[in-house]
Enzyme design. Structure first.
Site, mmCIF file in Angstrom:
data_model
loop_
_atom_site.group_PDB
_atom_site.id
_atom_site.type_symbol
_atom_site.label_atom_id
_atom_site.label_comp_id
_atom_site.label_asym_id
_atom_site.label_seq_id
_atom_site.Cartn_x
_atom_site.Cartn_y
_atom_site.Cartn_z
ATOM 1 N N SER B 124 0.813 -1.221 0.000
ATOM 2 C CA SER B 124 0.000 0.000 0.000
ATOM 3 C C SER B 124 0.844 1.268 0.000
ATOM 4 O O SER B 124 0.345 2.347 -0.276
ATOM 5 C CB SER B 124 -0.942 0.013 1.205
ATOM 6 O OG SER B 124 -0.207 0.176 2.396
ATOM 7 N N LYS B 161 1.088 4.286 6.937
ATOM 8 C CA LYS B 161 0.419 5.160 5.959
ATOM 9 C C LYS B 161 0.853 6.618 6.143
ATOM 10 O O LYS B 161 1.374 6.999 7.183
ATOM 11 C CB LYS B 161 -1.109 5.105 6.147
ATOM 12 C CG LYS B 161 -1.752 3.748 5.891
ATOM 13 C CD LYS B 161 -1.869 3.442 4.409
ATOM 14 C CE LYS B 161 -2.588 2.112 4.190
ATOM 15 N NZ LYS B 161 -1.832 0.958 4.781
#
Lengths: 200, 200
Positions: B124, B161
């Site tokens: 991701s 993230k």
DNA sequence: ACAAAAATAGAACAAATGTTTGACTTTTAC
DNA sequence: GTAAAAGTCAAACATTTGTTCTATTTTTGT
């Protein structure tokens, strides 16, 4: 925990700290003064136990001969090279900008003295997760396998690329659609990239 | 080079090797036996010179009190945590899989004891050059600045993230067009990614 | 080559350091 | 609770170890 086991722990801790601070281990009397033991004999008995338990090693009758059998984390130590000039050996004194240490387990099983680090310039390998400014840990070797990431000299400059060799030529592939592969005979591999480190 | 300067060098080398092998420094007599000096007094004079020159430090009258003033490369030492279970403190014993060492200069100026490493799972963050399997070095902190890369707990799982906070919500942005940002109140930051290490 | 300086050697000394012994106290295990 | 085991203490001892001293040899600089 037994009271004496706690003391054993205290003594071990004290020896570790003392040795770290001084560069040499403490004497029995220094230990006794620092772990609340008024008897040197008590210290000796604890040290005998610590030796039996394998935490330390002593050499009889020698002063300060407490050898901590510490489980050190194995590391490798390698230079960071700055500009790589053609002709000169890469690891020449004047090319070395810094020296670094990292755990051996972070790279493969390579010979310590053949490792060096190089700052990656440009974004030609960005799709391989290698960014501008990343530090590449390189193992010095004259050839690499097809598909491995190599450091190669192209026109007197070091470059990091995927390496491919067919029977008639060598090509260096970038990992970025904006760049074209480099091909030619005048390419010499100087190492294989074994790790990437990025400071964020 | 003067003959005596060579001897000075020999003695320093011997002390370094002896200390490395034994865990404690040699005595004057041990030095004398190993550098071809039959007089202990000569050893003392050399050590005095070495101290004046700043290579070693001694503590008068103490045995084996030669302290090598070596220029060690500063390092940080931190644990690698495996699965991050919710509720438990991250650095709990049973979460620690390994311990690593790297040069302090490879990360910022962070407190040694607040660092840990975490293996990144998934792709991701691939457009930020963070690949599946990369090791993220993380500084424990409860909040990060907008745009920094954070480790956050989302539904009892740790995720890496980009962090963004507006006045009414927190959102975690992946660096991969295939994934959508995560939003919600039930997000807790546990650290900031300060370095990435990849073994190739 | 020569004189001055530095280095070496050997011995004696003093301080420190690890070892041993025996009596006493505390902790442990039942 | 009690006896055995373990731990503590203090003192005396033997060895190691750094220091000092003096004489001799080697090296250094001109």
């Amino acid at each position: 925990m037994k009271k004496s086991e706690q003391k054993m722990q205290d003594i071990l801790t004290f020896i570790e700290e003392y040795t770290k601070n001084s560069g040499y281990p403490p004497t029995y009397r220094e230990i006794s003064a620092n772990v609340n033991l008024k008897s040197i004999n008590s210290v000796k008995k604890y040290l005998d136990r610590l030796e039996l338990s394998g935490y330390i090693k002593k050499s009889g009758f020698k002063s300060r001969s407490i050898d901590l059998v510490k489980q050190e984390i194995p590391t490798v130590n390698f230079p960071v090279v700055g500009r790589v000039a053609a002709g000169q050996p890469i690891l020449a004194e004047q090319n070395i900008e810094d020296r670094l240490v990292i755990s051996s387990s972070l790279i493969g099983n390579y010979d310590d003295s053949l490792l060096f680090a190089l700052k990656v310039r440009g974004d030609s390998m960005i799709d391989a997760g290698i960014n501008d400014g990343d530090l590449a840990i390189v193992h010095s070797q004259n050839t690499v396998e097809n598909g491995e990431i190599a450091v190669a000299m192209v026109e007197d400059k070091a470059t990091v690329k995927y390496f491919y060799k067919t029977k008639d030529k060598i090509s260096l592939h970038p990992a970025n659609a904006l760049y074209k592969p480099i091909e030619g005979k005048n390419i010499s591999v100087i190492g294989k990239v074994v790790a990437i480190i990025r400071k964020i």
